[in-house]
Design a protein around this motif. Sequence first.
Motif, PDB file in Angstrom:
ATOM      1  N   ASN A 174      63.769   9.461 -12.836  1.00 45.85           N
ATOM      2  CA  ASN A 174      63.349  10.384 -11.916  1.00 45.85           C
ATOM      3  C   ASN A 174      61.804  10.443 -11.562  1.00 45.85           C
ATOM      4  O   ASN A 174      61.140  10.102 -12.532  1.00 45.85           O
TER       5      ASN A 174
ATOM      6  N   TYR B  38      60.276  22.549   3.838  1.00 49.61           N
ATOM      7  CA  TYR B  38      60.552  23.034   2.681  1.00 49.61           C
ATOM      8  C   TYR B  38      59.265  23.552   1.948  1.00 49.61           C
ATOM      9  O   TYR B  38      59.325  24.793   1.179  1.00 49.61           O
TER      10      TYR B  38
ATOM     11  N   THR C  46      66.615  26.008  -4.047  1.00 55.00           N
ATOM     12  CA  THR C  46      67.538  24.994  -3.924  1.00 55.00           C
ATOM     13  C   THR C  46      66.898  23.449  -3.692  1.00 55.00           C
ATOM     14  O   THR C  46      65.546  23.673  -3.394  1.00 55.00           O
ATOM     15  N   SER C  47      67.596  22.583  -3.789  1.00 56.02           N
ATOM     16  CA  SER C  47      67.067  21.181  -3.639  1.00 56.02           C
ATOM     17  C   SER C  47      67.082  20.861  -2.198  1.00 56.02           C
ATOM     18  O   SER C  47      67.638  21.473  -1.426  1.00 56.02           O
TER      19      SER C  47
ATOM     20  N   THR D 219      67.457  17.525   0.610  1.00 53.55           N
ATOM     21  CA  THR D 219      68.104  16.046   0.494  1.00 53.55           C
ATOM     22  C   THR D 219      67.083  15.677   1.760  1.00 53.55           C
ATOM     23  O   THR D 219      67.475  16.025   2.691  1.00 53.55           O
TER      24      THR D 219
ATOM     25  N   THR E 220      68.483   7.888  -0.043  1.00 54.16           N
ATOM     26  CA  THR E 220      68.462   9.216   0.218  1.00 54.16           C
ATOM     27  C   THR E 220      67.940   9.770  -1.194  1.00 54.16           C
ATOM     28  O   THR E 220      68.250   9.521  -2.265  1.00 54.16           O
TER      29      THR E 220
ATOM     30  N   SER F 102      66.987  13.552  -3.518  1.00 53.43           N
ATOM     31  CA  SER F 102      67.262  14.961  -3.623  1.00 53.43           C
ATOM     32  C   SER F 102      65.725  15.469  -4.286  1.00 53.43           C
ATOM     33  O   SER F 102      65.682  14.913  -5.301  1.00 53.43           O
TER      34      SER F 102
ATOM     35  N   GLN G 230      63.103  18.594  -5.535  1.00 49.71           N
ATOM     36  CA  GLN G 230      63.185  20.180  -5.809  1.00 49.71           C
ATOM     37  C   GLN G 230      61.969  20.433  -6.336  1.00 49.71           C
ATOM     38  O   GLN G 230      61.188  19.830  -7.300  1.00 49.71           O
TER      39      GLN G 230
ATOM     40  N   SER H  33      61.900  14.409  -8.058  1.00 49.92           N
ATOM     41  CA  SER H  33      62.840  13.727  -6.962  1.00 49.92           C
ATOM     42  C   SER H  33      63.829  12.688  -7.658  1.00 49.92           C
ATOM     43  O   SER H  33      63.572  12.145  -8.639  1.00 49.92           O
ATOM     44  N   ARG H  34      65.018  12.677  -7.228  1.00 41.09           N
ATOM     45  CA  ARG H  34      66.037  11.587  -7.675  1.00 41.09           C
ATOM     46  C   ARG H  34      66.478  11.035  -6.555  1.00 41.09           C
ATOM     47  O   ARG H  34      66.817  11.390  -5.453  1.00 41.09           O
TER      48      ARG H  34
ATOM     49  N   ILE I 171      69.556   9.476  -4.832  1.00 43.44           N
ATOM     50  CA  ILE I 171      71.119   9.992  -4.525  1.00 43.44           C
ATOM     51  C   ILE I 171      71.625   9.095  -3.860  1.00 43.44           C
ATOM     52  O   ILE I 171      73.036   9.269  -3.414  1.00 43.44           O
TER      53      ILE I 171
ATOM     54  N   GLU J 185      75.721   9.576  -2.808  1.00 41.98           N
ATOM     55  CA  GLU J 185      76.107   9.748  -1.556  1.00 41.98           C
ATOM     56  C   GLU J 185      77.100   8.767  -1.172  1.00 41.98           C
ATOM     57  O   GLU J 185      78.082   9.178  -0.341  1.00 41.98           O
TER      58      GLU J 185
END
Length: 474
Positions: free
Chosen positions: A110, A156, A164-165, A167, A180, A182, A184, A197-198, A200, A204
């Motif tokens: 990540n 954000y 919350t994270s 997207t 994409t 995710s 936070q 950051s990940r 995803i 998805e």
Amino acid sequence: MLGRFILFSGYLTAGALLGLWFEVYWPESHAVMIGLVLAASLWMVQDSARADQFLNWLRLDSAAGGGPKSGVWEEFTERVRRMLRERERQTQESQARLKDFLSAMQASPNGVMLLDGEAHIEWCNQTAAAHFGLDSQRDVMQTIGNLVRDPGFVGYLAARNFETSLTMPGRNSTSSRPVTLSVQLHRYGDGRKLLLSRDITAVEQAEAMRRDFVANVSHEIRTPLTVLAGFVETLQTLHLKEGERQQYLALMAQQADRMQTLVSDLLTLSRLEGSAPPGLDARVALPTLMRHLEADAQALSQVIGAVGEADHQFVFDCTFDGNLAGSANELLSAMGNLVSNAVRYTPVGGRISVSVRLRADGCLVFSVADTGPGIAAEHLGRLTERFYRVDRSRSRETGGTGLGLAIVKHVAQRHGAVLSIDSTVGKGSLFSLIFPASRVVPAAAPVGADTSAGSLSVLPDAPANAAIASSIPA
Ligand code: ADP
């Protein structure tokens, strides 16, 4: 310190004795007092010189040797030197630990980014740099908000609500290859922030596939269920003649068959996905396999055409009298699907040629050619998708579930084979399964238990049979 006191006392004693000796020759000269003052001064000069030596050593070359070599100052020097060495060792240890820690964060799959109180980038790993399109060296101490201009991210960051994270699209995201992320932020320390950051994208896509799959299965089951419910109601409410009743019951049985075929194909797919690929121990005799396929094809053709006569021209040609290493059930299911598709989509009177041949490179080619309607080029890439149909009504009329080629593709992959599709609209289609030479076993080699008796053990719900069974008109 006792040594220092003894040395000082020694100086004073020597001064006093020298003064006494002078007073013997020059009485009233106060030589004792002068001797004491001189001795104390001498000691002070010597001590100050050593203190200076110690200070110089501290200032200039504390890491190296040097410093006073005697008395209490030597001990001071030695103790300070030891303290400095210990501190140096501790600093090196901390640096090594920090390096290990950063290497661990670098190895993280990540993205990890450390931001200071003003959202300047203090450090980031390569994954985070790739996610946000940054240079992990050049962009250090740059403000993250100036480099990542995605409106969602800017909002954000500004909202300061990091519970919350978020997207957001990755830096390399395009419409053909969406990425994409995710993202936070987590607060830590003195106003600092940790940005994780990940990627995803796969999650998805899997979620979208799951949604599509559920929607497709529901859609497939809804029609036969609606028809069944309608007939049940009719039978419950109307007084029908025996002939009409039999007709409705037959239609109900047909819809029930359709649902059974669908469930059977879904189970086959999930079994293919959830089990280990077949090894090389089990073998299938190809001539036996071809005989099974031919019998099934003839039966299906009779059922589809006028009852009692075969309406397609079949050519079954097995030029390789050997074995194929793999699962008999899976291979019969995949090959049976290709043959049953040819029979179902080729109009009566059409020609269907099924062949097995060994290529010069040792690969085995199983192919099914038909003179059916053919498939337009734009559909070819999507044929193996679940529930994808070119001709919906023909597929449903003949008991198709839209899962046949998805099963074929899975079985091919599990056997290291390639499914090739060649088709021309109005002329026909050619479906081929090309198996690697490693799975081809000449007839002379000892044959595995699967085929020794020349018969195939077939799963009760093998799709090839299920397709045939469900297409029998009521
Ligand atoms: P189905 O159960 O609908 O036959 P498949 O996955 O086996 O589902 O095939 C997908 C679609 O490919 C079919 O709906 C059909 O439109 C097309 N197709 C497959 N085989 C042939 C063929 N031999 N000739 C023409 N169209 C075919």
